[in-house]
Design a protein around this motif. Structure first.
Motif, PDB file in Angstrom:
ATOM      1  N   ARG A  90       0.826  -1.199   0.000  1.00  0.00           N
ATOM      2  CA  ARG A  90       0.000   0.000   0.000  1.00  0.00           C
ATOM      3  C   ARG A  90       0.865   1.255   0.000  1.00  0.00           C
ATOM      4  N   TRP A  91       0.411   2.257  -0.733  1.00  0.00           N
ATOM      5  CA  TRP A  91       1.086   3.540  -0.770  1.00  0.00           C
ATOM      6  C   TRP A  91       0.777   4.328   0.496  1.00  0.00           C
ATOM      7  N   THR A  92       1.793   4.941   1.057  1.00  0.00           N
ATOM      8  CA  THR A  92       1.654   5.855   2.185  1.00  0.00           C
ATOM      9  C   THR A  92       2.534   7.065   1.909  1.00  0.00           C
ATOM     10  N   CYS A  93       2.154   8.200   2.471  1.00  0.00           N
ATOM     11  CA  CYS A  93       2.896   9.429   2.241  1.00  0.00           C
ATOM     12  C   CYS A  93       3.273  10.084   3.569  1.00  0.00           C
ATOM     13  N   THR A  94       4.428  10.702   3.595  1.00  0.00           N
ATOM     14  CA  THR A  94       4.884  11.437   4.767  1.00  0.00           C
ATOM     15  C   THR A  94       5.300  12.841   4.347  1.00  0.00           C
ATOM     16  N   TRP A  95       5.280  13.750   5.312  1.00  0.00           N
ATOM     17  CA  TRP A  95       5.742  15.119   5.090  1.00  0.00           C
ATOM     18  C   TRP A  95       7.253  15.069   4.968  1.00  0.00           C
ATOM     19  N   PRO A 151       4.949  13.134  -5.508  1.00  0.00           N
ATOM     20  CA  PRO A 151       3.932  13.694  -6.416  1.00  0.00           C
ATOM     21  C   PRO A 151       3.871  15.212  -6.327  1.00  0.00           C
ATOM     22  N   TYR A 152       3.549  15.831  -7.449  1.00  0.00           N
ATOM     23  CA  TYR A 152       3.363  17.282  -7.496  1.00  0.00           C
ATOM     24  C   TYR A 152       1.881  17.537  -7.245  1.00  0.00           C
ATOM     25  N   LEU A 153       1.569  18.005  -6.046  1.00  0.00           N
ATOM     26  CA  LEU A 153       0.181  18.103  -5.596  1.00  0.00           C
ATOM     27  C   LEU A 153      -0.335  19.538  -5.607  1.00  0.00           C
ATOM     28  N   ARG A 154      -1.609  19.689  -5.872  1.00  0.00           N
ATOM     29  CA  ARG A 154      -2.322  20.971  -5.841  1.00  0.00           C
ATOM     30  C   ARG A 154      -1.634  22.061  -6.672  1.00  0.00           C
ATOM     31  N   VAL A 187       0.017  28.954  -2.929  1.00  0.00           N
ATOM     32  CA  VAL A 187       0.643  28.652  -1.643  1.00  0.00           C
ATOM     33  C   VAL A 187      -0.219  27.615  -0.944  1.00  0.00           C
ATOM     34  N   ILE A 188       0.410  26.588  -0.408  1.00  0.00           N
ATOM     35  CA  ILE A 188      -0.328  25.575   0.343  1.00  0.00           C
ATOM     36  C   ILE A 188       0.425  25.253   1.622  1.00  0.00           C
ATOM     37  N   GLY A 189      -0.325  24.904   2.657  1.00  0.00           N
ATOM     38  CA  GLY A 189       0.260  24.552   3.941  1.00  0.00           C
ATOM     39  C   GLY A 189       0.452  23.056   4.064  1.00  0.00           C
ATOM     40  N   GLN A 190       1.100  22.667   5.144  1.00  0.00           N
ATOM     41  CA  GLN A 190       1.379  21.257   5.382  1.00  0.00           C
ATOM     42  C   GLN A 190       0.101  20.430   5.483  1.00  0.00           C
ATOM     43  N   ALA A 191      -0.891  20.934   6.206  1.00  0.00           N
ATOM     44  CA  ALA A 191      -2.138  20.172   6.377  1.00  0.00           C
ATOM     45  C   ALA A 191      -2.835  19.953   5.038  1.00  0.00           C
ATOM     46  N   GLU A 192      -2.900  20.993   4.209  1.00  0.00           N
ATOM     47  CA  GLU A 192      -3.544  20.868   2.893  1.00  0.00           C
ATOM     48  C   GLU A 192      -2.774  19.896   1.998  1.00  0.00           C
ATOM     49  N   LEU A 193      -1.455  20.020   2.015  1.00  0.00           N
ATOM     50  CA  LEU A 193      -0.643  19.153   1.184  1.00  0.00           C
ATOM     51  C   LEU A 193      -0.798  17.696   1.595  1.00  0.00           C
ATOM     52  N   MET A 194      -0.774  17.425   2.902  1.00  0.00           N
ATOM     53  CA  MET A 194      -0.875  16.044   3.368  1.00  0.00           C
ATOM     54  C   MET A 194      -2.270  15.473   3.126  1.00  0.00           C
ATOM     55  N   GLU A 195      -3.287  16.305   3.153  1.00  0.00           N
ATOM     56  CA  GLU A 195      -4.634  15.850   2.800  1.00  0.00           C
ATOM     57  C   GLU A 195      -4.642  15.380   1.347  1.00  0.00           C
ATOM     58  N   SER A 196      -4.020  16.163   0.472  1.00  0.00           N
ATOM     59  CA  SER A 196      -3.935  15.779  -0.943  1.00  0.00           C
ATOM     60  C   SER A 196      -3.049  14.553  -1.130  1.00  0.00           C
ATOM     61  N   THR A 230      -5.056  11.509  -0.299  1.00  0.00           N
ATOM     62  CA  THR A 230      -5.968  11.241  -1.414  1.00  0.00           C
ATOM     63  C   THR A 230      -5.212  10.578  -2.559  1.00  0.00           C
ATOM     64  N   TRP A 231      -4.016  11.075  -2.863  1.00  0.00           N
ATOM     65  CA  TRP A 231      -3.178  10.508  -3.908  1.00  0.00           C
ATOM     66  C   TRP A 231      -2.885   9.041  -3.596  1.00  0.00           C
ATOM     67  N   ALA A 232      -2.483   8.753  -2.363  1.00  0.00           N
ATOM     68  CA  ALA A 232      -2.158   7.386  -1.958  1.00  0.00           C
ATOM     69  C   ALA A 232      -3.391   6.491  -2.000  1.00  0.00           C
ATOM     70  N   ARG A 233      -4.513   7.016  -1.542  1.00  0.00           N
ATOM     71  CA  ARG A 233      -5.769   6.236  -1.545  1.00  0.00           C
ATOM     72  C   ARG A 233      -6.132   5.828  -2.970  1.00  0.00           C
ATOM     73  N   ARG A 234      -5.976   6.737  -3.919  1.00  0.00           N
ATOM     74  CA  ARG A 234      -6.274   6.424  -5.327  1.00  0.00           C
ATOM     75  C   ARG A 234      -5.310   5.377  -5.862  1.00  0.00           C
ATOM     76  N   ARG A 235      -4.043   5.495  -5.505  1.00  0.00           N
ATOM     77  CA  ARG A 235      -3.047   4.503  -5.924  1.00  0.00           C
ATOM     78  C   ARG A 235      -3.344   3.133  -5.343  1.00  0.00           C
ATOM     79  N   ASN A 236      -3.942   3.119  -4.159  1.00  0.00           N
ATOM     80  CA  ASN A 236      -4.272   1.858  -3.480  1.00  0.00           C
ATOM     81  C   ASN A 236      -5.591   1.272  -3.949  1.00  0.00           C
TER      82      ASN A 236
END
Length: 99
Positions: free
Chosen positions: A43-48, A71-74, A79-88, A91-97
């Motif tokens: 399974r795909w997982t993402c970290t900051w 991945p290049y997100l949003r 400008v995006i913050g850490q919370a917004e980026l990690m939410e995306s 979502t990216w990982a969930r789609r890959r899974n």
């Protein structure tokens, strides 16, 4: 002994520590690697993982245990913050899974 084997060993240990340091950043990253909709594949997982390149869109590092992607997100956001980026990233990982 010339000291080279010790230097080589220290280099290998250092490289291994650097390679594994991203895994320790999120201890829950591997906790959900269970067979699911993706047919039992890892399974795909993402970290900051900030790149320090002044481009916030690629500050998530994602892995499935074998492959690593940044991945290049949003791209639509200036400008995006850490919370917004990690939410995306989640979502990216969930789609890959497959979810």
């Amino acid at each position: 002994m010339t000291g080279r084997p010790l230097a080589l060993t220290a280099s290998v240990v250092l490289a291994l520590g650097v390679a594994l340091s991203g895994c320790a950043a999120d201890s829950s990253a591997g906790a959900d690697r269970k067979p699911g909709k993706n047919g039992g594949k890892a399974r795909w997982t993402c970290t900051w993982s900030p790149t320090m390149d002044d481009d916030w869109h690629n500050d998530a590092l994602c892995t499935n245990g074998t492959r690593t992607e940044r991945p290049y997100l949003r791209p639509q956001d200036d400008v995006i913050g850490q919370a917004e980026l990690m939410e995306s990233a989640r979502t990216w990982a969930r789609r890959r899974n497959g979810g």
